[in-house]
Motif scaffolding. Sequence first.
Motif, short mmCIF file in Angstrom:
data_model
loop_
_atom_site.label_atom_id
_atom_site.label_comp_id
_atom_site.label_asym_id
_atom_site.label_seq_id
_atom_site.Cartn_x
_atom_site.Cartn_y
_atom_site.Cartn_z
N UNK A 155 -62.53 -27.83 48.88
CA UNK A 155 -62.01 -29.19 48.69
C UNK A 155 -61.19 -29.61 49.91
N UNK A 156 -60.32 -28.71 50.36
CA UNK A 156 -59.50 -29.00 51.55
C UNK A 156 -60.38 -29.22 52.77
N UNK A 206 -68.33 -38.47 40.98
CA UNK A 206 -67.81 -38.91 39.69
C UNK A 206 -66.29 -39.07 39.78
N UNK A 207 -65.80 -40.26 39.50
CA UNK A 207 -64.35 -40.42 39.47
C UNK A 207 -63.88 -41.44 38.45
N UNK A 222 -65.56 -36.99 43.97
CA UNK A 222 -65.73 -36.37 42.65
C UNK A 222 -65.13 -34.99 42.56
N UNK A 223 -64.29 -34.62 43.51
CA UNK A 223 -63.73 -33.28 43.52
C UNK A 223 -62.51 -33.14 42.61
N UNK A 225 -66.81 -30.72 39.00
CA UNK A 225 -66.61 -29.97 40.24
C UNK A 225 -65.41 -29.03 40.18
N UNK A 226 -64.96 -28.69 38.98
CA UNK A 226 -63.83 -27.76 38.87
C UNK A 226 -64.15 -26.39 39.45
#
Length: 191
Positions: free
Chosen positions: A81-82, A124-125, A67-68, A73-74
Motif C-alpha cells: 500500500x505504501x 472500491x471506495x 480501493x486499498x 484489499x485487506x
Amino acid sequence: LACALAHGDHEHGHYEQKPLAPDADWATRHMAEEHHIDVFDAGSFFTLHDYDDSGEWTPEDILKTYGLKDPSNYHVSQDKKDDAARLILSLFDKDKSGTVSFAEYVIGTAAGVALPDLGFGPGHHGDDEWEYEIHHFEKFHGPDATLEDLTHPEDIEHFRMHEEMELREERQEAMDRMSIVEANIPAKFRR
C-alpha cells in the motif's frame, strides 16, 4: 476550470455501462465502474477523490481511491500500500510536499501522466450500500426484483449485515433507556 461530469442515464437496476475501449486507462475504467460516470475531466476526477475537500490528495486519499482501504484489499500488505502511494506521488507530486495538489494533478494529466493500473482492482471506495448496489444488485437484479429473488450469497450476506446492525441498534436503545447499565460497571465495584 469547469468540472464536467456526465452521468449515464440510470435508475436503480437500470444502469448499463457503455463498453470501454480495450486500451482505456485506469481512471476511465474506475469512473465507469465505480461512479457510473462516462465523461469527465482531470479537475472533476481530482475533486471527486479529494475526500476532505482540502485541495490535495494525501497518501490516504490515494489509497482510498485505489480501493486499498476497502475490505476487498485487506489482504494487501501495508508495504505494498505504501509503495502504491509513493508511486503516485512520484508521478504527480512535483514540489515534493508529500501530497498531490489540484494543479499538480491537472498539469500532470495534461502532460500525459496517467494514473497507472496497480493491479488492485477498480478502486472500491464507496460505503457498503453503494458497493452492493453497483457491483451486485444492478448487475444481477432488475427494478422488479422481489425479496424472494434476492438469494445470491451476496444478497444473503448483505441482509445478514443489516440484521446485525439492527440488533446492535436495538441493544443500544435498550441500554440508553436504562438509568444504570450494570454491564458497564467494572466487576471490582459491583457487590
